[in-house]
Design a protein around this motif. Structure first.
Motif, PDB file in Angstrom:
ATOM      1  N   SER A 151       0.804  -1.206  -0.009  1.00 40.03           N
ATOM      2  CA  SER A 151       0.049   0.217   0.035  1.00 40.03           C
ATOM      3  C   SER A 151       0.809   1.331   0.121  1.00 40.03           C
ATOM      4  O   SER A 151       0.474   2.091   0.071  1.00 40.03           O
ATOM      5  N   VAL A 152       2.279   1.040  -0.038  1.00 47.20           N
ATOM      6  CA  VAL A 152       3.164   2.409  -0.086  1.00 47.20           C
ATOM      7  C   VAL A 152       4.219   1.622  -0.674  1.00 47.20           C
ATOM      8  O   VAL A 152       4.952   0.413  -0.699  1.00 47.20           O
ATOM      9  N   VAL A 153       5.216   2.482  -1.478  1.00 48.29           N
ATOM     10  CA  VAL A 153       6.310   2.086  -2.333  1.00 48.29           C
ATOM     11  C   VAL A 153       7.588   3.046  -1.734  1.00 48.29           C
ATOM     12  O   VAL A 153       7.136   4.518  -1.884  1.00 48.29           O
ATOM     13  N   ASN A 154       8.806   2.833  -1.415  1.00 49.23           N
ATOM     14  CA  ASN A 154       9.684   3.424  -1.323  1.00 49.23           C
ATOM     15  C   ASN A 154      10.577   3.466  -2.542  1.00 49.23           C
ATOM     16  O   ASN A 154      10.769   2.421  -3.049  1.00 49.23           O
ATOM     17  N   ILE A 155      10.794   4.515  -3.002  1.00 53.48           N
ATOM     18  CA  ILE A 155      11.708   4.582  -4.194  1.00 53.48           C
ATOM     19  C   ILE A 155      13.043   5.284  -4.059  1.00 53.48           C
ATOM     20  O   ILE A 155      13.127   6.309  -3.640  1.00 53.48           O
ATOM     21  N   GLY A 186      -3.109   5.346  -6.842  1.00 54.09           N
ATOM     22  CA  GLY A 186      -3.300   5.719  -5.561  1.00 54.09           C
ATOM     23  C   GLY A 186      -2.430   5.136  -4.313  1.00 54.09           C
ATOM     24  O   GLY A 186      -2.793   5.117  -3.326  1.00 54.09           O
ATOM     25  N   VAL A 187      -1.151   4.675  -4.624  1.00 58.37           N
ATOM     26  CA  VAL A 187      -0.397   4.277  -3.809  1.00 58.37           C
ATOM     27  C   VAL A 187       0.627   5.367  -3.412  1.00 58.37           C
ATOM     28  O   VAL A 187       1.511   5.841  -4.296  1.00 58.37           O
ATOM     29  N   PRO A 188       0.904   5.855  -2.386  1.00 57.02           N
ATOM     30  CA  PRO A 188       1.802   7.065  -1.828  1.00 57.02           C
ATOM     31  C   PRO A 188       3.097   6.211  -1.798  1.00 57.02           C
ATOM     32  O   PRO A 188       3.349   5.005  -1.832  1.00 57.02           O
ATOM     33  N   VAL A 189       3.970   7.316  -2.151  1.00 58.13           N
ATOM     34  CA  VAL A 189       5.401   6.842  -2.112  1.00 58.13           C
ATOM     35  C   VAL A 189       6.535   7.615  -1.317  1.00 58.13           C
ATOM     36  O   VAL A 189       5.977   8.951  -1.177  1.00 58.13           O
ATOM     37  N   TRP A 190       7.678   7.256  -0.837  1.00 56.25           N
ATOM     38  CA  TRP A 190       8.301   8.199  -0.509  1.00 56.25           C
ATOM     39  C   TRP A 190      10.001   7.903  -0.845  1.00 56.25           C
ATOM     40  O   TRP A 190      10.089   6.802  -1.375  1.00 56.25           O
ATOM     41  N   CYS A 191      10.785   8.854  -0.655  1.00 55.12           N
ATOM     42  CA  CYS A 191      12.084   8.883  -1.435  1.00 55.12           C
ATOM     43  C   CYS A 191      13.106   8.471  -0.458  1.00 55.12           C
ATOM     44  O   CYS A 191      13.176   9.023   0.702  1.00 55.12           O
ATOM     45  N   GLY A 192      13.531   7.258  -0.688  1.00 49.04           N
ATOM     46  CA  GLY A 192      14.841   6.797   0.317  1.00 49.04           C
ATOM     47  C   GLY A 192      16.244   7.447  -0.529  1.00 49.04           C
ATOM     48  O   GLY A 192      16.380   7.564  -1.553  1.00 49.04           O
ATOM     49  N   GLY A 193      17.245   7.616   0.472  1.00 40.50           N
ATOM     50  CA  GLY A 193      18.627   7.975  -0.033  1.00 40.50           C
ATOM     51  C   GLY A 193      19.137   8.874   0.925  1.00 40.50           C
ATOM     52  O   GLY A 193      18.993  10.103   0.787  1.00 40.50           O
ATOM     53  N   MET A 194      19.798   8.246   2.070  1.00 35.81           N
ATOM     54  CA  MET A 194      20.405   8.917   2.979  1.00 35.81           C
ATOM     55  C   MET A 194      21.899   9.508   2.706  1.00 35.81           C
ATOM     56  O   MET A 194      22.285  10.397   3.296  1.00 35.81           O
TER      57      MET A 194
END
Length: 137
Positions: free
Chosen positions: A26-30, A52-60
């Motif tokens: 239900s969520v994806v990390n890009i 309608g699937v929320p995403v968030w950005c990974g990359g520290m």
């Protein structure tokens, strides 16, 4: 009822579409580096947004150059969840760009040409260990 976020298993827009179709998330990390770059990251964003699937950005751990591109990506409308991109000083004493600074929990998207930010020549020189010379034919 706990939202499931897929991360490492999403390597392309096709894999995101497949996961969404089978109800696997239900969520994806890009993470742009994991999916082969920003063009594919944008495609994944678009697939998720269309479904309608929320995403968030990974990359520290990117330097300011990668951080600038990640911040621009995370400014797209489907990125509705906080990512793990933070201020430069969280990871580096000195970065190769002007530092990114949190302002009320947000990073400003750079507005310059290209990715919006350039290396600071002196800071880049301090960490440069070699500079190969390419001879064209």
């Amino acid at each position: 009822r706990t939202p499931i976020c897929l991360d490492e298993s999403v390597v392309s827009a096709r894999s995101a579409a497949d996961a969404i179709a089978m109800g696997a998330c239900s969520v994806v990390n890009i993470k742009p580096g994991r999916v082969g770059g920003y063009l594919e990251a944008r495609r994944i964003h678009d697939v998720c947004a269309a479904n309608g699937v929320p995403v968030w950005c990974g990359g520290m751990l990117e330097t300011g150059l990668g951080r600038a591109a990640n911040v621009a990506l995370a400014a797209l409308p489907g990125f509705t969840l906080p990512g793990d991109t933070s201020a430069s000083d969280r990871y580096y004493r000195t970065d190769i760009t002007e530092p990114f600074v949190l302002e009320n929990g947000h990073l400003t998207v750079p507005r310059g040409p290209g990715i919006g930010i350039s290396p600071v020549p002196g800071q880049l020189a301090e960490v440069t260990t070699g500079s190969p010379e390419w001879i064209g034919r």
